[in-house]
Every structure is written in structure tokens, then in C-alpha cells.
Design a protein around this motif. Structure first.
Motif, short mmCIF file in Angstrom:
data_model
loop_
_atom_site.label_atom_id
_atom_site.label_comp_id
_atom_site.label_asym_id
_atom_site.label_seq_id
_atom_site.Cartn_x
_atom_site.Cartn_y
_atom_site.Cartn_z
N LEU A 1 0.85 -1.18 0.00
CA LEU A 1 0.00 0.00 0.00
C LEU A 1 0.88 1.23 0.00
O LEU A 1 1.80 1.33 0.81
N VAL B 1 -3.94 1.88 -4.61
CA VAL B 1 -4.13 0.72 -3.75
C VAL B 1 -3.59 -0.52 -4.45
O VAL B 1 -3.57 -0.59 -5.68
N ASP B 2 -3.14 -1.46 -3.65
CA ASP B 2 -2.64 -2.72 -4.18
C ASP B 2 -3.72 -3.42 -5.01
O ASP B 2 -4.91 -3.42 -4.66
N VAL C 1 -11.51 2.71 4.35
CA VAL C 1 -11.70 2.68 2.90
C VAL C 1 -12.97 3.45 2.56
O VAL C 1 -14.05 3.17 3.12
N ARG D 1 -7.53 -4.28 -4.06
CA ARG D 1 -8.63 -3.70 -4.83
C ARG D 1 -9.63 -4.79 -5.24
O ARG D 1 -10.86 -4.59 -5.18
N PHE E 1 -8.28 5.47 0.50
CA PHE E 1 -8.11 4.66 1.70
C PHE E 1 -7.11 5.36 2.62
O PHE E 1 -6.38 6.27 2.22
#
Length: 1011
Positions: free
Chosen positions: A706, A714-715, A756, A719, A737
Motif C-alpha cells: 500500500l 491501492v494494491d 476505505v 482492490r 483509503f
């Protein structure tokens, strides 16, 4: 080991222990190990009952009359034992503060001393025994050699030679540089400085004239240390593993060296091992972990550079003895293996390749040069029907007289037998189960030519079969030789060629694995060029390379740029000099220089290319463009290089910790850098939920990453988890987030969480475990609120936290962001989401308040009365507020640091918060007071600060060192923050009033990383 016991039982228990095992301590067989607290208590007992405080040197004879009590009698026994103890080990527990100095005055006969984690400035009495010590070991307590060797720790004595000291072990310390105190160690034979941070030994080791063992492993040395004239002839063991060596130049001067360990360094080519040929007494050599170690012919290419005399005495290479097949690759007796130490890198490359080539075949040339005359020719048994042909040679008699003496007769028999076994195995593999019926033909066509350990490249003769090796001679000479004369590689018989034509390539492949090594560097480069032609992306550019800061070289070259390489080509011979991979390109720079060309001085453009190679000579290439239109050529080159450079930066990622990920849904591969909060060195503290959980797994390819600096990035795996498990399908879309320590009203303590936000809701996800693998394994869905239900937002004190409250259902949260800039940025992001809501779903948040210091604040009573009126006027510059972590050992505890101009307060603050609606007749809104309020952990005046330690590679850490002059006690606050800017402000806040009080500069120390 004698542990610290209560004062009443310590002396009797230690006395009983030494009565049982005292003999082993007195004769030096065992080492007496004491904690510093134990020795301090014994010292107090001795000074109280036996010895006066000013009698601290010389052997003391105790009175012979009976003692009044058993305690005194036991103390006398212990004191007598300690005076005769030969070996002592002192251990200090870092978590225990020393109330007084550690005195070693009772140890009058000490010969070996070991200190572990003992603060040297607290050590007293070393100056009385240093002249008789034979071995000294210090670990986790030395930062400079001078403080222990010259000053004798806390004694601060004048520098005098250590007459008997022969062994020094200062491994596992924080030594960065050596100093002149080493000249006091006249008799030193063993020196261990491994596991430190030394970058350069300079000239300080030259004063050690008796040195036999030197260990500098696990440091940052770029070159072999320089030793004095006497120590060069006496040094037996040199350990330099895990450094940054790119050459071993200098070891050739260590004539009696027997053990050399240069494993896990940056040695790239075997030609850099040329100095090993001068080490005739070598017994152990370690090269594993270097780039050259991964070469497929590493052992043979290394043995080429060894001294034959050293190899004949059971030499261990990378932990394995040299075998008889390894000995075949030894250099010939007349061959010059070692090239000049300062030769260019290109010359080293050619020598290395030629060394590999020479180890792969047999020398069947018509004559030999003097440098090749030392090849070992082994006697071969005669076969019936064979005719020995005498080869004509123009060599001098002295060139061939010693050929049969290169190896002993026993070694020759072993090598010949091994060659026969290998040949028989290959014959059996080739013909399968029916190999015995061809055994007669094999014996009739046995080898007749001499066997040599070194060979020259073979050339194909017209008429020979494809894949078959033939001697490198002319066709006429080949026809004059009998057909029975064959090379080491087995050739199928003429009578079976048609029958076995399909099997021959397999046999040749099994017997000629080293055929690629038989081609020289030019042939390999030419063949590779022909096999893989590359198309130029632009016209070749005429350039001249600039080495360092000097003038351009006189030899001009062409610079070609293809889709994969930047190629340097000779101007006349059109030979490829260097190939630099475009995927290693990191940066492109342009500049200008004035240079005289053809008696005309003018300004030429300069192109500088930076590559990510390990070799220093390939990292940076500078060219001056000499084409007819240099500016146009430069623009063309930049236009071609720009896409490759941008692609490299995209693949490389933002940080070093990037790793390759793949989307589980679309299978797309991409790289993501590790977030800074994942790389925190402090593990979670599970006690009471007070610890902030962190993850430090930079090498795990399965980690979820992250980017905390970008709330919208976002990763990919996370996601996917949000879309499938958290968000309402086809309704919500991810917006931002926040990774944060969260406090929820009604729940004790803070916990790590992900906040989030979608375009519809805010989800609170609790982090329940180590952040790696699938998000479902470490995330837990807690709460979810509509954005329209957000009714209150408030910025915390010092812009380091954010408070929010929801209705339907009612819930209050305190987000401890602990970073001013991130707190402001996330508030802006959240405000934007609220503004984008439809009008009928707009949030009821009309304004965002900011907490100020006031009499209603829970921290107000802790501020000094003199500052209260100033704080009421909202002049926040009269105090400093910081949300941070207190590091104690391996744990991190959340704390609040509150400071005035005179006092530092360390607090445990309850961050529970809830807004209460105003009642009729009330002035306005108010907060629910926390249950436990604020707890004062520690209080220190700013005047007690002795020094401040910051860290170059850890800007979020600081150590505040305190010294109480009244109690004579030292203490330390190790503070870790999430914001380096706030930490710098804290140091500046402390410095002002401190320097105003003492009128001197505050002592600030900068170290590399925290211990």
C-alpha cells in the motif's frame, strides 16, 4: 554464570558456587561470568567490610585472624578468589540502568577480559590490569577504538602500550573508522573487527607488526586493507567476506597467507584473481557468493590463477578439496598467468576468457610457444597395431624437456585411468545395450596422441562430419597423420558412420560440453552478432569516450543504438568493444565541453549515460559527439533513448522494495513498491492492544503493498478484495483509503485499521494479522457508514489526528494519523468526497473545527501555570505536542510527548472521544471526558538532556539522552514518529532553551541506523 540475586543471598550463593568450581576458575580453564549488577554489589560489600575505597591497586593480603561473622568470612573468600581469577566476562542487561560505575579493581591477576553490552564510560579499573591482559573481547559496546584502547573506558587514562595483549575481538559493535590507538597494540597477533560499519582502514593497520589473523568480515570495505611491511610476511589468515570488494589487489604481498576468505563480495571476473598466483602457501580459499562464483566453469577458471605449489598441498576451494580433474587446469610451469594488477577491464575480460578457453580442449598444434611448453603430457599405454608418429617441432630443447615432469607419475596414472573410464561410459551411453559388440573396434582405434590439460581451438576440416572435432592443422598435415590419431573427443568409426549418423550429435554433445569454451572471445562475439542481428534505431554517431574528468580519448568510436543495446564499435576494424543493455539504463544527461579538434577549438555536446551495473567502469559512460552535425545527432539519440528510459523507470518502481505482482482476475503483471509503514523495524506490542502492528517483510513476494503517500493508489490484490467482499456490487466504486491507528469510542485502546472510502460509504476494516498473502487472511470487516451519515469532523491538536462521528448508528472514531501533512491531505480528500455527494444525500458537516489548547482540554493541568494565560490566547508556540511511539527493546508503545521551554512530559493519553449534543440553555457542544484521562509516565527537565542522537537512514527516530546530576543516573527516551518533519521541529524546540541555559551548543550526534 552468577545471576543477580538479592543482596542477602548473593554473597553466600556465589561463595558456594566458587567453593565447588573455584579450581577451574583459578587455573584459567573456565571463565567467571558476572552481571554488572552482581559485580557492583560485590564491590560495595568489599569496600564496606574489607578494603578502603582509595586502595585500588596491588595485590591485597587479607588479615589472617578469624572474622566476626560468616558474611565477612564469605566476602574474604570471594575477594581472594577474584584477586586470582584469570578470565572474566562481564555482561550488562541493556534494560537495567547502571546506578554507579562498574569497578574491576578486585581482579588483580586478570589475563582475559570479555565485555558484553557494558557501557565503557562506566567501566573503572581497566588501567590497572591493561598491561597484563592477553585477550580482550568487547561486543555491543564499542563505537571508537580510542575509548577502550587509549582511554581505558571510564578511567580516561593516558595512552600507554598494551604489552601482553595478543588477541582483540571487537566484533558486533558500531565502529565506523579506525584510529591511531592501534599503535599501542605492539604484540597483537589476532584482530577481529567483523560485523561493524568500517568503510576504510586507511593506514592504521600498518602499525601492527605481529599480526597473524585479521577478520574484517561484514563491513563496507571497497578494497583490501593495506598492511605494514612486517605484518605482510606474518599474516596467515585474512577474512574479508560480506564486504564491497571489486578486486583483491594487494593480497599478492601477503606471502605467507594460508587462508583467504573473500566470499560474498563484488568480484565479477576470474581475471581479477590474478594476484592469487603469488600465494604459494594457500590452503583455504573462499569465493562463494561473488558474481564470478555463478560461472558454469568457476572452478576451472579459478584454478588457472592459483599457484601450482599451493594447489599441490590439498588446497580447499570453496570448502571442497581439489580433485585430480581440477589439477588438470593448473597453469603450465612456464606460463605467465598473472597480468598487471592495474590493467584495464577489457584486458581482464580477454584474459579471463582465454583462461577458460585454454581449459577446455587439447593442444595439437604443430609447435609450441615458450609460454605453452609447460603443458603436462601423460604417458599413454601402447595398443597393438598402432604406429607412434613423431611430430615435427621447431621448439627449443628446453621447451620440451620438462613436459613429462609437470605431474607426478602417480597422478598421471590416475588421470589416464579416469580418462579411460569417462571414454568407456560415453561409449556405453552412445551404443546402448549392444555396446559390447563394438568394444573390439573401440580397442583397435584407441588414442595414440598425448593428453594435454590445455587445448587450442579446433577448426573444421573439409570432408569431416558435422559436429565432429578435428585437430587445428592444415589439410596436408592431417592427411599425413594415421587415422588412429584422434583427439580426446570420441569419433565414430568410418564403418559405422552411416548406421549411427543420427546418434552422433548426441554423442558429440555428451563428450564435448566444453566446445563453446574452445572459441576465443572474438569468434564468440562474431557468432553471436550473426545469430542475433539487431536493427539500429538511428544512424551511428561518431563519438569519443571521456574517462573520468580527463580529455576525450584519441580513438574515436561509433555509437549504435538498437532496441536492446547501446553498442560501442571500433572505427577502423568495426569490432564491437562494449554492449550495454538498454534495460539497465537509469539516467541520461547532456552537457557541453570545449575541445580542440583539427586545430579548431569549439564547443561540443556531451552525452552521459548512467547504467545500473555492479561494475564501476560500466555504470557511467560519457561521450563527446563529434559528428558533422552534433546537435542534430544528440537530439536523435535522446529521442531514441527516452522511451527505453521511461519504460525502465516504470518497471523499476519508485523504491527498492518493489516486487512483482499479478492480478488474480485479469492476470496482468505489474510492480509495486513496499510502503514505508510496512518496513518499520518495530514489531507489534500485543499487551493491552497498545502496540501498533507493523510488518517488515521486504523480501516476501506475496506481501500486499500500500502506498501510504497516495490515498487513491491501492494494491491490485486488495482492490479485488474490496470489489468482491466489501463493496456493494455495481453500486460502490473505490475512491480512497487510509492506513491508520484507530480508536473507537467504547473500545479500549487503539488498533491498526484500513479506512476505505467509496463514493457511497466509509468502511472500517481492522488489520488482524501480518500484512501478507490474501487480504481476507489479515483484514476483518468491522463497521460501515454512509457518507451522508457523517455529522461531525474535527482536526485534532497539532494536526496529528482526525475525529469523526456518524449517526444512524451513532459511532465516534479518532484517527491517530501522527503526521501533519498526511492528516491535512486526507481531510482534503474526504472533504472532496462529501462535496461530490448528490444534494439530497449531502452530509450535515457544515464546518470543520480544530482542537486548540484551552482550560477545557485534558492536557491543560499539566502545563505550567506560567504558560496558562498564553495558551488561552491560542499562542500554541509556547508548547510542543507530538503523538509518537516510545521504543523499549523490541516493542513500540504509543505515547504523547508534551514539552514546554523547561520540561519534557511523556504521557499515556486516552484518545476515546465522543461529541455530546448541546442541551437547552447550554453554551454549545461539548465532549465526553475520557474515563482515565492522561497518565504521566515520565517527566524530565530540558536541562537534564546530555545529548540528542538522530539517524541518517532512519529520520523518524531520535534518542534523547538524559543525565540526572543529583541521582547520578542516566536514562534514554527512544522516540519513533510517523513524520520526520515533526521530529526535526522537536530537536529544534529542545535546542533553543537548552543552549540559552548553558550558553554552549547542544551535543547532537548523527548515526547511521538505530541499534
Amino acid at each position: 554464570m552468577a545471576a543477580a540475586a538479592p543482596g542477602e543471598t548473593l554473597v553466600p550463593s556465589l561463595a558456594r558456587l566458587l567453593q565447588d568450581s573455584g579450581d577451574l576458575v583459578l587455573d584459567g580453564t573456565s571463565t567467571l561470568t558476572l552481571l554488572t549488577s552482581t559485580l557492583q554489589h560485590l564491590t560495595q560489600v568489599f569496600e564496606q567490610h574489607l578494603v578502603s575505597r582509595n586502595q585500588n591497586h596491588g595485590f591485597i593480603a587479607l588479615p589472617s585472624h578469624p572474622a566476626d561473622t560468616s558474611t565477612i568470612l564469605q566476602a574474604q573468600f570471594l575477594f581472594d578468589i577474584l584477586q586470582k581469577t584469570l578470565s572474566l566476562k562481564l555482561v550488562h542487561v541493556p534494560s537495567c540502568n547502571l546506578q554507579s560505575s562498574v569497578k574491576i579493581f578486585p581482579f588483580k591477576s586478570l589475563r582475559r577480559l570479555e565485555l558484553k553490552s557494558v557501557p565503557l564510560h562506566c567501566l573503572r579499573g581497566l588501567r590497572f590490569v591493561y598491561s597484563q591482559l592477553e585477550a580482550l573481547t568487547c561486543s555491543k559496546c564499542v563505537s571508537t577504538l580510542e575509548e577502550i584502547i587509549s582511554a581505558c573506558g571510564g578511567d580516561l587514562s593516558s595512552a600507554l602500550p598494551w604489552l601482553e595483549l595478543q588477541t582483540v575481538n571487537f566484533s558486533y559493535n558500531s565502529i565506523t573508522v579506525l584510529d591511531g590507538s592501534l599503535q599501542l597494540l605492539n604484540a597483537l597477533k589476532v584482530l577481529d573487527l567483523s560485523h561493524n560499519r568500517i568503510r576504510d582502514c586507511e593506514h592504521y593497520l600498518t602499525t601492527l607488526t605481529e599480526l597473524e589473523y585479521l577478520n574484517l568480515a561484514y563491513n563496507f570495505l571497497p578494497k583490501v586493507p593495506y598492511l605494514g611491511l612486517y605484518s605482510r610476511t606474518k599474516l596467515v589468515t585474512l577474512i574479508l567476506r560480506n564486504n564491497e570488494l571489486d578486486s583483491i589487489n594487494g593480497v599478492e604481498q601477503l606471502l605467507n597467507l594460508q587462508h583467504l576468505d573473500v566470499a560474498y563480495n563484488l568480484l565479477l571476473e576470474h581475471a581479477q584473481l590474478a594476484p592469487l598466483s603469488m600465494l604459494h602457501n594457500m590452503r583455504k580459499l573462499h569465493l562463494e557468493g561473488n558474481p564470478l562464483w555463478f560461472h558454469q566453469n568457476h572452478r576451472s577458471a579459478t584454478i588457472v590463477h592459483l599457484s601450482p605449489r599451493a594447489a599441490s598441498f590439498s588446497l580447499l576451494l570453496d570448502g571442497e578439496l581439489l580433485t585430480t580433474s581440477d589439477l588438470m587446469h593448473l597453469p603450465k610451469s612456464g606460463q605467465v598467468i598473472a597480468q598487471s594488477i592495474h590493467s584495464s577491464t577489457s584486458e581482464k575480460t580477454l584474459l579471463d576468457r582465454s583462461a577458460l578457453d585454454s581449459s577446455c580442449g587439447a593442444d595439437l598444434s604443430d609447435s609450441q610457444s615458450p609460454g605453452e611448453s609447460g603443458a603436462a603430457r601423460l604417458p599413454q599405454r601402447k595398443s597393438k597395431g598402432n604406429v607412434r608418429v613423431r611430430w615435427p617441432s621447431i621448439s627449443e630443447p628446453s621447451d620440451t624437456e620438462h613436459e613429462y615432469q609437470a605431474l607426478p607419475s602417480s597422478a598421471g596414472m590416475v588421470l589416464r585411468h579416469q580418462k579411460e573410464m569417462e571414454r568407456m561410459d560415453a561409449f556405453r551411453d552412445h551404443f546402448g545395450a549392444d555396446w559390447l559388440q563394438y568394444k573390439r573396434q573401440l580397442e583397435e582405434h584407441d588414442w595414440e596422441g598425448p593428453v594435454s590439460s590445455f587445448c587450442c581451438p579446433a577448426k573444421e576440416v573439409p570432408g569431416s562430419l558435422p559436429g565432429t572435432d578435428t585437430p587445428s592443422e592444415s589439410t596436408t598435415q592431417e592427411q599425413e597423420r594415421p587415422s588412429g590419431l584422434l583427439r580426446d573427443t570420441f569419433l565414430p568409426l568410418d564403418s559405422m558412420r552411416e548406421e549411427e549418423e543420427e546418434k552422433e550429435p548426441q554423442l558429440e554433445e555428451s563428450l564435448g560440453e566444453s566446445r563453446q569454451g574452445e572459441m576465443d572471445a572474438d569468434e564468440l562475439a562474431a557468432q553471436e552478432e550473426e545469430e542475433k542481428p539487431e536493427v539500429d534505431l538511428c544512424q551511428p554517431v561518431l563519438v569519443s569516450q571521456i574517462e573520468g574528468d580527463g580529455d576525450p580519448e584519441p580513438d574515436w568510436i561509433f555509437l549504435r543504438i538498437t532496441a536492446q543495446h547501446v553498442i560501442e564499435v571500433e572505427l577502423k576494424a568495426a569490432r564491437v568493444v562494449h554492449k550495454l543493455e538498454l534495460r539497465s539504463l537509469q539516467k541520461v544527461e547532456t552537457s557541453e565541453m570545449t575541445w580542440r579538434r583539427m586545430d579548431l577549438e569549439r564547443v561540443f555536446p556531451v552525452l552521459t549515460l548512467h547504467f545500473g551495473y555492479i561494475r564501476k567502469d560500466r555504470r557511467k559512460r560519457r561521450y563527446v559527439v563529434l559528428d558533422d552535425h552534433p546537435e542534430l545527432c544528440m537530439q536523435c539519440v535522446l529521442r531514441v533513448l527516452s522511451p527505453a528510459l521511461e519504460e525502465n523507470r516504470r518497471l523499476q518502481g519508485v523504491e527498492e522494495g518493489s516486487m512483482k505482482l499479478q492480478c488474480l482476475k485479469c492476470k496482468q503483471e505489474f510492480a509495486q513498491p513496499l510502503a514505508p509503514w510496512q518496513q518499520s523495524p518495530y514489531p507489534a506490542e500485543a499487551e493491552g492492544g497498545k502496540g501498533m502492528e507493523t510488518s517488515a517483510q521486504p523480501n516476501q513476494a506475496t506481501n500486499c503493498t500500500l502506498d501510504v503517500r497516495d490515498f487513491r493508489s491501492v494494491d491490485h490484490r486488495l482492490r479485488l478484495y474490496l470489489d468482491m467482499e466489501v463493496f456493494e456490487e455495481n453500486v460502490e466504486e473505490f475512491q480512497c483509503f487510509l492506513k491508520v491507528a484507530m480508536v473507537k469510542f467504547g473500545r479500549f485502546g487503539e488498533f491498526p485499521a484500513l479506512l476505505v472510502a467509496s463514493d457511497l460509504r466509509i468502511h472500517m476494516l481492522e488489520v488482524t494479522g501480518e500484512i501478507r498473502g490474501q487480504p481476507a487472511d489479515w483484514l476483518k470487516k468491522n463497521d460501515s457508514h454512509y457518507l451522508s451519515d457523517l455529522c461531525y469532523l474535527e482536526m485534532g491538536l497539532g494536526h496529528q489526528s482526525l475525529r469523526m462521528e456518524f449517526e444512524n448508528p451513532k459511532a465516534s472514531y479518532n484517527l491517530l494519523i501522527r503526521n501533519q501533512s498526511r492528516c491535512d491531505q486526507f481531510l482534503q480528500c474526504l472533504t472532496y468526497l462529501l462535496q461530490e455527494l448528490p444534494s439530497k444525500h449531502r452530509s450535515r458537516v457544515t464546518e470543520i473545527c480544530t482542537v486548540e489548547m484551552s482550560p477545557q482540554h485534558q492536557l491543560w493541568p499539566l502545563l505550567e501555570k506560567a504558560l496558562c494565560s498564553v495558551a488561552v490566547d491560542c499562542t500554541s508556540s509556547r508548547f510542543f505536542y507530538l503523538l509518537a511511539y516510545l521504543i523499549q527493546g523490541a516493542s513500540a508503545f504509543p505515547v504523547t510527548l508534551l514539552s514546554t521551554f523547561s520540561t519534557l512530559l511523556l504521557l499515556e493519553e486516552n484518545h476515546q472521544w465522543q461529541r455530546v449534543q448541546p442541551t437547552p440553555g447550554a453554551a454549545g457542544e461539548r465532549e465526553v471526558p475520557p474515563e482515565s484521562g492522561v497518565q504521566l509516565k515520565e517527566k524530565q527537565p530540558i536541562s537534564s538532556i546530555s545529548s540528542v542522537i538522530t539517524y541518517r537512514f532512519s529520520p523518524c527516530d531520535v534518542k534523547l539522552m538524559f543525565y540526572d546530576e543529583v541521582l547520578k543516573v542516566e536514562s534514554t527516551w527512544h522516540i519513533h514518529t510517523e513524520c520526520p518533519e515533526l521530529l526535526a521541529q522537536l530537536v529544534e524546540w529542545i535546542r533553543g532553551p537548552w543552549e540559552e541555559m548553558f550558553s554552549i551548543d547542544l551535543r547532537k550526534t548523527v548515526q547511521e541506523v538505530p541499534e
